[in-house]
Design a protein around this motif. Structure first.
Motif, PDB file in Angstrom:
ATOM      1  N   THR A   1       0.823  -1.206   0.000  1.00  0.00           N
ATOM      2  CA  THR A   1       0.000   0.000   0.000  1.00  0.00           C
ATOM      3  C   THR A   1       0.858   1.257   0.000  1.00  0.00           C
ATOM      4  O   THR A   1       0.360   2.347  -0.314  1.00  0.00           O
ATOM      5  CB  THR A   1      -0.957   0.045   1.206  1.00  0.00           C
ATOM      6  OG1 THR A   1      -0.198   0.137   2.417  1.00  0.00           O
ATOM      7  CG2 THR A   1      -1.860  -1.175   1.252  1.00  0.00           C
TER       8      THR A   1
ATOM      9  N   PHE B   1      -3.833   9.116  -1.937  1.00  0.00           N
ATOM     10  CA  PHE B   1      -4.997   8.379  -1.460  1.00  0.00           C
ATOM     11  C   PHE B   1      -5.494   8.899  -0.114  1.00  0.00           C
ATOM     12  O   PHE B   1      -6.693   8.879   0.157  1.00  0.00           O
ATOM     13  CB  PHE B   1      -4.697   6.881  -1.407  1.00  0.00           C
ATOM     14  CG  PHE B   1      -4.740   6.229  -2.770  1.00  0.00           C
ATOM     15  CD1 PHE B   1      -5.951   5.942  -3.370  1.00  0.00           C
ATOM     16  CD2 PHE B   1      -3.571   5.932  -3.450  1.00  0.00           C
ATOM     17  CE1 PHE B   1      -6.003   5.362  -4.628  1.00  0.00           C
ATOM     18  CE2 PHE B   1      -3.616   5.356  -4.713  1.00  0.00           C
ATOM     19  CZ  PHE B   1      -4.832   5.071  -5.310  1.00  0.00           C
TER      20      PHE B   1
ATOM     21  N   GLU C   1      -9.304  10.086   0.292  1.00  0.00           N
ATOM     22  CA  GLU C   1     -10.159   9.560   1.362  1.00  0.00           C
ATOM     23  C   GLU C   1     -10.749  10.689   2.203  1.00  0.00           C
ATOM     24  O   GLU C   1     -11.920  10.646   2.605  1.00  0.00           O
ATOM     25  CB  GLU C   1      -9.349   8.610   2.243  1.00  0.00           C
ATOM     26  CG  GLU C   1      -8.997   7.299   1.562  1.00  0.00           C
ATOM     27  CD  GLU C   1      -7.918   6.530   2.306  1.00  0.00           C
ATOM     28  OE1 GLU C   1      -7.776   6.769   3.531  1.00  0.00           O
ATOM     29  OE2 GLU C   1      -7.222   5.720   1.678  1.00  0.00           O
TER      30      GLU C   1
ATOM     31  N   TRP D   1     -18.287  -3.444  -2.475  1.00  0.00           N
ATOM     32  CA  TRP D   1     -17.150  -4.332  -2.260  1.00  0.00           C
ATOM     33  C   TRP D   1     -17.612  -5.782  -2.131  1.00  0.00           C
ATOM     34  O   TRP D   1     -16.920  -6.702  -2.571  1.00  0.00           O
ATOM     35  CB  TRP D   1     -16.387  -3.896  -1.015  1.00  0.00           C
ATOM     36  CG  TRP D   1     -15.290  -4.847  -0.623  1.00  0.00           C
ATOM     37  CD1 TRP D   1     -15.276  -5.708   0.436  1.00  0.00           C
ATOM     38  CD2 TRP D   1     -14.049  -5.032  -1.305  1.00  0.00           C
ATOM     39  NE1 TRP D   1     -14.105  -6.411   0.469  1.00  0.00           N
ATOM     40  CE2 TRP D   1     -13.322  -6.025  -0.595  1.00  0.00           C
ATOM     41  CE3 TRP D   1     -13.462  -4.467  -2.439  1.00  0.00           C
ATOM     42  CZ2 TRP D   1     -12.055  -6.451  -0.986  1.00  0.00           C
ATOM     43  CZ3 TRP D   1     -12.200  -4.893  -2.817  1.00  0.00           C
ATOM     44  CH2 TRP D   1     -11.519  -5.876  -2.099  1.00  0.00           C
TER      45      TRP D   1
ATOM     46  N   ARG E   1     -12.473   0.542   1.947  1.00  0.00           N
ATOM     47  CA  ARG E   1     -11.046   0.879   1.973  1.00  0.00           C
ATOM     48  C   ARG E   1     -10.207  -0.089   2.799  1.00  0.00           C
ATOM     49  O   ARG E   1      -9.161  -0.558   2.340  1.00  0.00           O
ATOM     50  CB  ARG E   1     -10.865   2.303   2.511  1.00  0.00           C
ATOM     51  CG  ARG E   1      -9.428   2.805   2.505  1.00  0.00           C
ATOM     52  CD  ARG E   1      -8.865   2.933   1.112  1.00  0.00           C
ATOM     53  NE  ARG E   1      -9.673   3.826   0.305  1.00  0.00           N
ATOM     54  CZ  ARG E   1      -9.496   3.998  -1.005  1.00  0.00           C
ATOM     55  NH1 ARG E   1      -8.564   3.312  -1.630  1.00  0.00           N
ATOM     56  NH2 ARG E   1     -10.271   4.822  -1.689  1.00  0.00           N
TER      57      ARG E   1
ATOM     58  N   GLU F   1      -7.406  -2.412   1.029  1.00  0.00           N
ATOM     59  CA  GLU F   1      -5.991  -2.207   1.321  1.00  0.00           C
ATOM     60  C   GLU F   1      -5.350  -3.448   1.927  1.00  0.00           C
ATOM     61  O   GLU F   1      -4.161  -3.709   1.722  1.00  0.00           O
ATOM     62  CB  GLU F   1      -5.802  -0.999   2.231  1.00  0.00           C
ATOM     63  CG  GLU F   1      -6.084   0.319   1.530  1.00  0.00           C
ATOM     64  CD  GLU F   1      -5.717   1.534   2.357  1.00  0.00           C
ATOM     65  OE1 GLU F   1      -5.286   1.354   3.524  1.00  0.00           O
ATOM     66  OE2 GLU F   1      -5.861   2.657   1.838  1.00  0.00           O
TER      67      GLU F   1
ATOM     68  N   SER G   1     -15.598   4.193  -0.878  1.00  0.00           N
ATOM     69  CA  SER G   1     -14.333   4.551  -0.246  1.00  0.00           C
ATOM     70  C   SER G   1     -14.371   4.283   1.255  1.00  0.00           C
ATOM     71  O   SER G   1     -13.436   3.706   1.817  1.00  0.00           O
ATOM     72  CB  SER G   1     -14.014   6.026  -0.502  1.00  0.00           C
ATOM     73  OG  SER G   1     -12.855   6.426   0.192  1.00  0.00           O
ATOM     74  N   THR G   2     -15.443   4.685   1.903  1.00  0.00           N
ATOM     75  CA  THR G   2     -15.499   4.564   3.362  1.00  0.00           C
ATOM     76  C   THR G   2     -15.786   3.136   3.835  1.00  0.00           C
ATOM     77  O   THR G   2     -15.334   2.736   4.903  1.00  0.00           O
ATOM     78  CB  THR G   2     -16.566   5.506   3.945  1.00  0.00           C
ATOM     79  OG1 THR G   2     -17.839   5.232   3.330  1.00  0.00           O
ATOM     80  CG2 THR G   2     -16.209   6.961   3.679  1.00  0.00           C
TER      81      THR G   2
END
Length: 236
Positions: free
Chosen positions: A39, A121, A125, A224, A80, A84, A76-77
């Motif tokens: 990452t 990133f 975020e 996701w 993530r 990652e 994203s929230t």
């Protein structure tokens, strides 16, 4: 692109090398720690996106996203940490490519792309996490104020949008100095780059955000939970 995007959304809409060997596990440990945290490897790709992870990862996830899209912010929230975790192993790489929907998005995108790869990133975020607040500031101005904004030269217009929305302050938290942010907002080459990214995305069939590709295959989902099994099946 600049004129029409300030007052109305674009035609697009916001819809809902192999990994290094791990060290030998110590007795009693559940699994060995990865030899490298991928990452921390972030680069700008030839397509203009920012890619996190092993460039030779067997699974490559690409997202076309808009910084003003609430569904992109949701992804994203919520995704993530899990995303990652997979990138960290070197089995998955993740690339974010901007797909612009409106004038506020242009300003936010120019600001985000002003950050160096190492903090890109983190800034993205932060923009997603605070999206309702800074988008509301722009939506709250009057029609007359919007018309005055759209009459300004690009550099002034996007700089003013960023000031109203509070984007320059958010960028500063990721190490982008206000003067540097202003320069990025006035950068004609940067604006041309995101225009070109939109055009290239359209040729791939991207018309909404977020749109995902797993190893080049378009996946029509915003969650996701739908992507993760496909990534796992592909070896990520």
């Amino acid at each position: 692109m600049a004129r029409g995007l300030l007052l109305a959304a674009a035609a697009a809409t916001c819809l809902a090398v192999p990994a290094e060997a791990a060290p030998t596990a110590r007795p009693g440990s559940a699994r060995p720690a990865p030899a490298r945290d991928w990452t921390k490897t972030v680069v700008v790709t030839p397509q203009g996106g920012f890619r996190m992870g092993n460039p030779a990862a067997p699974v490559k996830l690409v997202e076309y996203g808009s910084l003003t899209c609430p569904h992109c912010a949701h992804f994203s929230t919520t995704a993530r940490a899990a995303l990652e975790a997979r990138v960290r192993t070197g089995r998955l790489s993740f690339e974010f490519r901007n797909y612009i929907l409106n004038g506020t998005d242009v300003a936010a995108t120019l600001i985000s792309r002003c950050a160096p790869p190492a903090t890109y990133f983190r800034l993205t975020e932060s923009l997603y996490a605070t999206q309702p607040q800074w988008v509301a500031r722009i939506e709250g101005i009057t029609i007359d104020e919007k018309l005055k904004l759209s009459a300004l030269p690009d550099a002034e217009m996007y700089g003013r949008i960023a000031d109203i929305a509070g984007l320059t302050q958010l960028a500063a938290s990721a190490g982008v100095a206000p003067q540097r942010a202003k320069a990025c907002l006035a950068d004609k080459a940067g604006l041309a780059r995101i225009d070109a990214m939109n055009a290239a995305a359209g040729k791939l069939g991207v018309h909404s955000t977020p749109t995902f590709f797993v190893n080049g295959r378009m996946i029509r989902t915003q969650e996701w939970a739908d992507l993760e099994p496909l990534i796992r099946q592909a070896g990520g």
